[in-house]
Design a protein around this motif. Structure first.
Motif, mmCIF file in Angstrom:
data_model
loop_
_atom_site.group_PDB
_atom_site.id
_atom_site.type_symbol
_atom_site.label_atom_id
_atom_site.label_comp_id
_atom_site.label_asym_id
_atom_site.label_seq_id
_atom_site.Cartn_x
_atom_site.Cartn_y
_atom_site.Cartn_z
ATOM 1 N N PRO A 489 39.293 21.638 65.712
ATOM 2 C CA PRO A 489 39.706 22.314 67.056
ATOM 3 C C PRO A 489 38.887 23.310 67.307
ATOM 4 C CG PRO A 489 41.600 21.461 65.833
ATOM 5 C CD PRO A 489 40.557 21.652 64.880
ATOM 6 N N LYS A 490 38.762 23.567 68.559
ATOM 7 C CA LYS A 490 37.609 24.593 69.092
ATOM 8 C C LYS A 490 38.529 26.092 68.783
ATOM 9 C CE LYS A 490 35.381 26.425 73.282
ATOM 10 N NZ LYS A 490 35.315 26.231 74.714
ATOM 11 N N TRP A 491 39.854 26.254 68.887
ATOM 12 C CA TRP A 491 40.450 27.323 68.597
ATOM 13 C C TRP A 491 40.393 27.667 67.123
ATOM 14 C CZ3 TRP A 491 44.448 28.107 65.360
ATOM 15 C CH2 TRP A 491 45.258 27.151 65.017
ATOM 16 N N ILE A 492 40.188 26.748 66.372
ATOM 17 C CA ILE A 492 40.129 26.988 64.945
ATOM 18 C C ILE A 492 38.744 27.317 64.720
ATOM 19 C CG2 ILE A 492 39.978 25.970 62.512
ATOM 20 C CD1 ILE A 492 42.295 24.271 63.168
ATOM 21 N N LYS A 498 35.532 34.333 64.266
ATOM 22 C CA LYS A 498 35.910 35.932 64.199
ATOM 23 C C LYS A 498 36.149 36.296 62.614
ATOM 24 C CE LYS A 498 38.643 35.737 68.743
ATOM 25 N NZ LYS A 498 39.960 35.801 69.268
ATOM 26 N N LEU A 499 36.874 35.604 61.839
ATOM 27 C CA LEU A 499 37.166 36.064 60.610
ATOM 28 C C LEU A 499 35.707 36.312 59.964
ATOM 29 C CD1 LEU A 499 39.983 33.787 59.467
ATOM 30 C CD2 LEU A 499 39.965 36.117 59.714
ATOM 31 N N GLU A 500 34.565 35.509 60.363
ATOM 32 C CA GLU A 500 33.174 35.554 59.587
ATOM 33 C C GLU A 500 32.639 36.798 60.330
ATOM 34 O OE1 GLU A 500 29.879 34.787 57.257
ATOM 35 O OE2 GLU A 500 31.866 33.983 57.276
ATOM 36 N N ARG A 504 31.575 40.098 57.756
ATOM 37 C CA ARG A 504 30.178 40.714 57.688
ATOM 38 C C ARG A 504 30.047 42.095 58.365
ATOM 39 N NH1 ARG A 504 26.229 35.743 60.411
ATOM 40 N NH2 ARG A 504 26.799 34.242 58.988
ATOM 41 N N GLU A 505 30.788 42.490 59.375
ATOM 42 C CA GLU A 505 30.976 43.807 59.476
ATOM 43 C C GLU A 505 31.650 44.856 58.684
ATOM 44 O OE1 GLU A 505 30.162 45.470 62.690
ATOM 45 O OE2 GLU A 505 28.863 43.704 63.091
ATOM 46 N N ALA A 506 32.536 44.136 57.906
ATOM 47 C CA ALA A 506 32.945 45.024 56.838
ATOM 48 C C ALA A 506 31.918 45.145 55.713
ATOM 49 C CB ALA A 506 34.156 44.533 56.423
#
Length: 527
Positions: A489-492, A498-500, A504-506
């Protein structure tokens, strides 16, 4: 063995087993029984809800048929087309729903274990494993293939022959009953007498399925697969093939060889009725009563054994009684209100672990999936021939959910939770049944003569070519829908993105901090 938590179990019994009109508490089921079992109940609930529209449509068709032949043919074509579209959409929509549950329960990205340990029943000659440098049992692929081709395949052929022989004998029995009723030898009983052989044959099919299931377990054990997942996958394939032949061969014979529409409807009616009346009763009520009686006998036996093991040495018992009296006097003199010695215990009381050890172990979701998948095949293949199939299936599944919940909360030991990402090989079987259902439903259009009734001017070959065209259209629709619909689904997809991004930011921030720390340490060394 995990012990039942009485408070959580009481909550599940209240909000799951006896709450017929509420949604299943899947999160609580997942927390208590594990992801594998909760995914089964999630799939069964999704399957049951998806039957609402086919049940209403089938009931409407059943109520309106029999008035005009042309209208009946149009309704049959509509129901046939809807049944195919429903089966195709059901699998694709379930894949998305399953992804939602897996994401919520943390198993969506779970990778297959490439270093699986050998299953406990795996046998073989111990050799050095080149991957982990350990001595493990190894079994020759040649021996496994030899057993498969010399034993498993001949067993399959024997099952086919035996199924055909039993089927033909029951058709002879059916003809005998019809002859006897028509000549007044047997009373008709409002047409129920001729229905007896069909009911008997439906129960014989159910009995043979249980026999073939044991046979498949034996064959699969002899093929001796190393990994548990490989073992289960081959077992699923074997049992589905054996039960497919046993359950559906007579229906295919009636529909496509005898072309007896009335007999096909009667046989389907008998199968659904026999499963409704006996299926859930045999699965839940009978095992519960039998296991309760077994537990009562075991506890009674333990009590009798305890009574028989009481000390018969009168001198020793007198000493124990004197010691008790001395303790009581001592407590009274020292004003101690303690009843440390309960008197005259005639029986023993089993604690919770001992009681639950008498309960049977939960065998796994294998049998539950098998029953529902074979029912799904019956629904997909022959629902147009028997419009009430969806309604009977809906009622059966509604009861099935609660009977399976009853077994888990009252009958079985609490199983160990297992982490899975989906329903596994069963999804492949469902999709194969949906594809095969397109061919079977188009074959029913030929059997029922729908095209000839709607278009009398067409010749047989033109009608056949039109049905083949319809079949290919639905097969293309199946492929297009499976490729066009996203697996997630799109929301997943957004949540995973977002998690990825945060990961990457972390990682980038960590690398920058490490770089600054290294520069700072280098500058301090220079000074």
């Amino acid at each position: 063995m995990p012990i039942h938590d009485q408070e959580e179990l009481k909550d599940l019994r209240k909000n799951w087993v006896i709450s017929f009109l509420k949604n299943q508490p899947l999160d609580k089921i997942c927390k208590y029984f594990g992801i594998k079992l909760s995914l089964y109940f999630a799939w069964l609930g999704f399957y049951t809800k998806s039957l609402l529209i086919p049940a209403v449509l089938g009931l409407a068709m059943w109520l309106t048929t029999g008035q005009d032949e042309k209208i009946d043919s149009i309704l049959f074509l509509i129901l046939c087309s809807f049944n195919l579209i429903w089966s195709i959409c059901f699998n694709d929509l379930w894949n998305q729903k399953c992804a939602e549950f897996s994401y919520k329960w943390g198993t969506l990205d779970m990778k297959d274990d490439l270093l699986q340990e050998p299953r406990p029943m795996f046998k073989g000659e111990y050799k050095l494993n080149k991957v982990n440098n350990k001595f493990e049992p190894h079994y020759s692929d040649f021996k496994r293939a030899l057993f498969r081709y010399l034993v498993t395949l001949p067993s399959l052929v024997a099952v086919i022959i035996m199924t055909v022989v039993i089927m033909l004998k029951f058709f002879e029995l059916q003809s005998l009953f019809e002859y006897a009723t028509s000549n007044g030898i047997f009373p008709e009983l409002f047409g129920l007498t001729n229905f007896i052989p069909k009911m008997v044959y439906a129960n014989v099919i159910s009995f043979l399925n249980s026999v073939y299931k044991k046979m498949c377990h034996w064959l699969n054990d002899k093929e001796n697969y190393r990994e548990q997942t490989t073992h289960e996958n081959h077992l699923i394939i074997k049992i589905v093939i054996f039960q497919f032949i046993n359950s559906y061969l007579s229906l295919f014979y009636i529909a496509f060889y005898l072309h007896d529409i009335a007999l096909l409807k009667e046989q389907l009616y008998a199968i659904f009725i026999s499963r409704q009346l006996t299926g859930n009763f045999k699965e839940a009520i009978v095992p519960y009563v039998m296991e309760s009686l077994k537990q009562i006998k075991k506890i009674d036996k333990a009590n009798k054994k305890h009574d028989s093991e009481k000390p018969i040495n009168t001198e020793l018992t007198n000493m124990v009684d004197k010691l008790k009296r001395y303790v009581i006097i001592y407590n009274e003199q020292n004003e101690i209100e303690i009843n440390s010695y309960p008197c005259d215990e005639d029986s023993i009381e089993l604690n919770q672990p001992e009681i639950e050890s008498l309960m049977p172990k939960y065998p796994d979701t294998f049998g539950d999936y098998l029953e529902m998948v074979m029912q799904y095949g019956l629904m997909v293949f022959f629902a147009p021939a028997f419009p009430l199939a969806a309604l009977f299936t809906l009622v059966n599944n509604f009861v099935e959910i609660r009977s399976d919940a009853f077994k888990m909360c009252f009958l079985y030991q609490r199983p160990f939770g297992e982490r899975v990402a989906n329903i596994g090989r069963w999804q492949d079987v469902l999709e194969a049944f949906s594809t095969l259902g397109i061919i079977v439903n188009c074959g029913l259009l030929v059997t029922f003569g729908v095209v000839q009734k709607l278009f009398p001017s067409l010749s047989f070959y033109e009608s056949f070519a039109l049905i083949v065209l319809i079949e290919h259209i639905f097969l293309c629709f199946n492929k297009i829908l499976s490729y066009s619909l996203p697996k997630l689904p799109k929301w997943i997809i957004v949540a995973k993105s977002k998690l990825e991004y945060r990961r990457r930011e972390a990682l980038r921030k960590f690398e920058m901090d490490e770089m600054h720390t290294l520069k700072r340490s280098n500058s301090q060394e220079k000074f």
